[in-house]
Write an enzyme that holds these catalytic residues in place. Structure first.
Site, PDB file in Angstrom:
ATOM      1  N   ASP B 112       0.649  -0.861  -0.237  1.00  0.00           N
ATOM      2  CA  ASP B 112      -0.241   0.170  -0.085  1.00  0.00           C
ATOM      3  C   ASP B 112       1.140   1.436  -0.197  1.00  0.00           C
ATOM      4  OD1 ASP B 112      -2.146   1.588  -0.433  1.00  0.00           O
ATOM      5  OD2 ASP B 112      -2.500   1.081   2.070  1.00  0.00           O
ATOM      6  N   TYR B 114       1.573   5.894  -0.236  1.00  0.00           N
ATOM      7  CA  TYR B 114       0.351   6.607   0.541  1.00  0.00           C
ATOM      8  C   TYR B 114       0.686   8.156  -0.054  1.00  0.00           C
ATOM      9  CZ  TYR B 114       1.275   9.439   4.958  1.00  0.00           C
ATOM     10  OH  TYR B 114       1.119  10.536   6.013  1.00  0.00           O
ATOM     11  N   HIS B 119      -3.091  14.530   1.526  1.00  0.00           N
ATOM     12  CA  HIS B 119      -3.544  12.963   1.777  1.00  0.00           C
ATOM     13  C   HIS B 119      -2.789  13.344   2.901  1.00  0.00           C
ATOM     14  CE1 HIS B 119      -5.299   9.184   4.371  1.00  0.00           C
ATOM     15  NE2 HIS B 119      -3.492   8.936   3.836  1.00  0.00           N
ATOM     16  N   ARG B 128       0.628  15.789  13.554  1.00  0.00           N
ATOM     17  CA  ARG B 128       2.138  16.428  13.665  1.00  0.00           C
ATOM     18  C   ARG B 128       1.750  18.585  13.451  1.00  0.00           C
ATOM     19  NH1 ARG B 128       3.972  12.493  10.273  1.00  0.00           N
ATOM     20  NH2 ARG B 128       3.655  14.233   8.770  1.00  0.00           N
ATOM     21  N   GLU B 182     -10.761   3.817   2.964  1.00  0.00           N
ATOM     22  CA  GLU B 182      -9.565   4.513   3.095  1.00  0.00           C
ATOM     23  C   GLU B 182      -9.958   3.954   1.610  1.00  0.00           C
ATOM     24  OE1 GLU B 182      -5.539   3.879   3.799  1.00  0.00           O
ATOM     25  OE2 GLU B 182      -5.605   5.657   5.399  1.00  0.00           O
ATOM     26  N   GLU B 184      -9.547   3.579  -2.494  1.00  0.00           N
ATOM     27  CA  GLU B 184      -8.300   4.326  -2.807  1.00  0.00           C
ATOM     28  C   GLU B 184      -8.798   3.199  -4.550  1.00  0.00           C
ATOM     29  OE1 GLU B 184      -5.254   2.319  -1.155  1.00  0.00           O
ATOM     30  OE2 GLU B 184      -5.106   3.120   0.801  1.00  0.00           O
ATOM     31  N   ASP B 216      -9.072   0.279   2.373  1.00  0.00           N
ATOM     32  CA  ASP B 216      -8.373  -0.465   2.846  1.00  0.00           C
ATOM     33  C   ASP B 216      -8.512   0.054   5.073  1.00  0.00           C
ATOM     34  OD1 ASP B 216      -5.796  -1.598   3.785  1.00  0.00           O
ATOM     35  OD2 ASP B 216      -4.547   0.493   4.371  1.00  0.00           O
ATOM     36  N   ARG B 220      -8.164   3.641  13.513  1.00  0.00           N
ATOM     37  CA  ARG B 220      -6.902   4.991  13.295  1.00  0.00           C
ATOM     38  C   ARG B 220      -6.441   4.722  14.887  1.00  0.00           C
ATOM     39  NH1 ARG B 220      -5.789   5.976   8.621  1.00  0.00           N
ATOM     40  NH2 ARG B 220      -7.660   6.477   7.556  1.00  0.00           N
ATOM     41  N   GLN B 223      -4.056   1.714  14.988  1.00  0.00           N
ATOM     42  CA  GLN B 223      -2.482   2.238  14.467  1.00  0.00           C
ATOM     43  C   GLN B 223      -1.581   2.893  14.881  1.00  0.00           C
ATOM     44  OE1 GLN B 223      -4.138   3.977  10.587  1.00  0.00           O
ATOM     45  NE2 GLN B 223      -2.375   4.585   9.916  1.00  0.00           N
ATOM     46  N   TYR B 227       2.131   2.382  16.312  1.00  0.00           N
ATOM     47  CA  TYR B 227       3.040   2.387  14.017  1.00  0.00           C
ATOM     48  C   TYR B 227       4.805   3.171  13.937  1.00  0.00           C
ATOM     49  CZ  TYR B 227       3.156   7.779  13.885  1.00  0.00           C
ATOM     50  OH  TYR B 227       3.141   8.617  13.511  1.00  0.00           O
ATOM     51  N   LYS B 236      -4.401  -1.747  10.160  1.00  0.00           N
ATOM     52  CA  LYS B 236      -4.557  -1.934   8.379  1.00  0.00           C
ATOM     53  C   LYS B 236      -4.916  -3.704   8.952  1.00  0.00           C
ATOM     54  CE  LYS B 236      -3.761   1.603   7.438  1.00  0.00           C
ATOM     55  NZ  LYS B 236      -4.064   2.865   6.685  1.00  0.00           N
ATOM     56  N   THR B 240      -8.809  -5.380   3.991  1.00  0.00           N
ATOM     57  CA  THR B 240      -8.871  -5.160   3.171  1.00  0.00           C
ATOM     58  C   THR B 240      -9.885  -5.024   2.219  1.00  0.00           C
ATOM     59  OG1 THR B 240      -6.224  -4.116   3.455  1.00  0.00           O
ATOM     60  CG2 THR B 240      -6.718  -3.902   1.418  1.00  0.00           C
ATOM     61  N   THR B 328      -4.784   6.399   0.469  1.00  0.00           N
ATOM     62  CA  THR B 328      -6.160   7.325  -0.066  1.00  0.00           C
ATOM     63  C   THR B 328      -5.972   7.833  -0.961  1.00  0.00           C
ATOM     64  OG1 THR B 328      -6.313   6.474   2.435  1.00  0.00           O
ATOM     65  CG2 THR B 328      -7.776   8.608   1.608  1.00  0.00           C
ATOM     66  N   GLU B 342      -9.690  12.513   8.090  1.00  0.00           N
ATOM     67  CA  GLU B 342      -9.888  13.740   7.292  1.00  0.00           C
ATOM     68  C   GLU B 342     -10.727  14.534   7.228  1.00  0.00           C
ATOM     69  OE1 GLU B 342      -6.903  13.342   3.537  1.00  0.00           O
ATOM     70  OE2 GLU B 342      -7.631  11.333   3.739  1.00  0.00           O
TER      71      GLU B 342
END
Lengths: 399, 399
Positions: B112, B114, B119, B128, B182, B184, B216, B220, B223, B227, B236, B240, B328, B342
């Site tokens: 997968d 990114y 996104h 962050r 997600e 995709e 996907d 959250r 994750q 992660y 995840k 899927t 995504t 999002e």
């Protein structure tokens, strides 16, 4: 040691207490399942007449489940100890040095953990100096990630130095300058599980068939640049090598030890006080024949039972052929570190080899071998065999 | 539009310009390969008599390679346009609403990416705050990671709310409270490659057979806690979902567009000026039937050709059945975001649905559908079908 009509070499790691499974061929014959015994391999396809052993991988046999694994192990023991079977079995023994070994398992999903506290702390110190070496989640769960199943290969596969993006301003593309090894133990899943149904840690032996030695080759420069925020990718996916012999979990009963004391209270699904699956395996890491490290597996913070329980805690299904590896095995001492980035302190303190040359990371032509042994149920030691690979220069081509 | 003896519904996304492949069954018959055309499915196993279409997955056909893909596509077009074939072909058309669809491809490795800048920036801002939203590597390489191939399932598979470790002091174990989607696009590899041999980005169509829609599913909270530093894992790996119809890359010729301008000079292996593989697909994300987002695929920063070149740049081998997904898909506008984290600004701004209820993340019983369309070579639009799933409550059991 049990009596046997076999003439076993003194101190063999492949006596009756071991009986590991692999896939072999001889010139002009197809890959099939064999059992390592002494210096020989027993052609299981021929000896049993069971086509499940003629498929070229262990998967079909593994899918039969633990009752079938136990039954065949008992039968093999009987064949090799009772003189009445000698005439039937002996013709199917071939000298092991005359066979070619193949990847024993068609790998479904490959997961790699990070379960040695010493390794995680060493890397934390090297990569994040001044910060706490362990991240906050590390003591609460076995950190892990999915690797590339399609590039798991058998011991002996040449290690072509991979190219990739190396850090810099701007980054450059070229052969890795920090090619490393990771000495690990791998666990091979036989019995699948249903999507949505976690596997409790007491069920390890219902699902895991056996154990192999793993070298998770790593390109540290590529890895360092790519890994945030989604983890290692091309720094690992070029090759993962496994030993050709899968030692049944049943052969490791005498190796079971308690896991180390944990610093935090574990969540119930990881609480292994009733199911200790520490394993007293000793790894040996050799560079060009020279022993450079003896990582002790008994020190691993997270056990394979916890890894399996964690991996399925969200309901993720297991498939026959799933492989999960321990992560680099490192002990508390310097000569127990399972990777060059640790042994060389991030490349700052080269190792001096017997020939006077020094190494931080691997050079073209270097050969790395990881082997492992364990106490056997007969009081001797059993061998998990070895995984080896020689570094080949990156081919010159237009990038 | 090409003439055909078929009576195609007006505005069908499954006309002769599409002809996607899937695996279907009817009650009492085994899974086999079919082609979606209009509201029907053409039983390819019966119509061709070729056993490759009776295997229950597309893999064996995909392994035949691009010449075979082209040849069959040309033959299908001839069959469906030339009246002389009508009597032979028509008996093998079945109403699509009477068949059960299965996972079209036995997935080998699942990767997968990114690759949507919007996104990645949205997530960076949310996760962050105060730091630059993109990490330094993002513009230089398509960041990606390996996911769990064994839990890729076909559209319609129930989404059992997974349990896992949720952040806290101490962390707790229980059903995720931040279940997300997600939206995709996935790319299915047909032609394998050799270990050690990178696939240049001009060779996309030699290796990739076709395209599907991917959801996907993501937990959250799980994750976020797990992660660092090795990437997403149990957040995840529970599921899927993929759409049942794989649209051949050949059907997307009219959808090809240049990729967006890049901000940094790309390394040669990623320089796609001569091989633009931007794709003007439009995704639609529906929650309980209500359209909540229309992510534009043409905005993706990294193309599938670059993703494939990157994924193999270290020599990693491809296998038939490899699936790599875009990550995504999010556009610049709020109503083009492809995930709830999002759309709800990290759970701080709930969406209001038509029934007056609000959502940050998914509730039990919610149904999510992602669909996609593309311009077809005949001037109409073709459909990539849809991937759907309904959330089922976490089963009560002792954890």
């Amino acid at each position: 040691m049990r009596n046997t009509w076999l003439e076993l070499p003194a101190g063999t790691g492949f006596g009756l207490a071991n009986l590991p499974y692999g896939v072999f061929s001889t010139p002009g014959t197809p890959p099939r399942t064999g059992i390592a015994v002494g210096d020989d391999v027993l052609d299981l396809a021929a000896a049993t007449g069971d086509d499940v052993h003629a498929t070229g991988s262990l998967n079909a046999f593994l899918a039969r489940g633990p009752a079938a694994w136990r039954e065949l192990r008992a039968q093999l023991t009987e064949w090799l100890t009772d003189d009445r079977y000698r005439a039937r079995v002996e013709p199917h023994l071939l000298p092991r040095d005359g066979v070619t070994m193949h990847l024993p398992v068609e790998v479904a999903d490959y997961v790699d953990f990070y379960s040695s506290r010493h390794h995680a702390e060493n890397l934390g110190r090297i990569l994040r100096p001044g910060s706490p070496p362990l991240l906050p989640n590390w003591e609460h769960l076995p950190v892990g990630y999915h690797g590339r199943a399609g590039t798991v290969r058998v011991s002996g596969t040449p290690v072509v130095r991979p190219a990739g993006q190396r850090p810099g301003t701007p980054p450059t593309f070229g052969p890795t300058e920090r090619l490393d090894v990771e000495a690990e133990i791998g666990f091979v899943v036989g019995t699948p599980s249903e999507l949505g149904t976690p596997v409790p840690l007491g069920d390890l032996a219902e699902h895991v068939f056996g154990v192999c030695v793993v070298n998770d080759w790593s390109a540290r420069d590529v890895q360092a640049w790519e890994y945030a925020p989604l983890g290692p990718f091309l720094g690992k996916s070029f090759l993962t090598s496994v030993s050709p012999w899968v030692v049944p979990l049943a052969a490791l009963e005498a190796a079971r030890v308690p896991a180390p004391a944990r610093d935090v209270t574990l969540l119930p699904y990881l609480d292994d006080r009733e199911h200790p699956w520490g394993l007293d395996l000793t790894l040996e890491l050799r560079l060009n024949g020279q022993l450079v490290s003896c990582p002790p597996f008994a020190d691993m913070y997270w056990t394979p039972a916890q890894q399996l329980a964690h991996l399925t805690a969200n309901g993720a299904a297991l498939r026959t052929g799933d492989l999960f590896a321990s992560g680099t095995v490192s002990g508390p001492r310097h000569d127990q570190r399972g990777s060059l980035v640790e042994l060389s302190e991030g490349g700052t303190r080269p190792l001096t080899l017997a020939d006077g040359t020094t190494r931080t990371f691997l050079e073209d032509g270097d050969e790395v071998t990881v082997s492992a042994t364990a106490p056997g149920t007969d009081g001797g030691r059993i061998s998990l065999g070895e995984v080896t690979g020689r570094v080949v220069a990156h081919p010159i081509r237009e990038e």
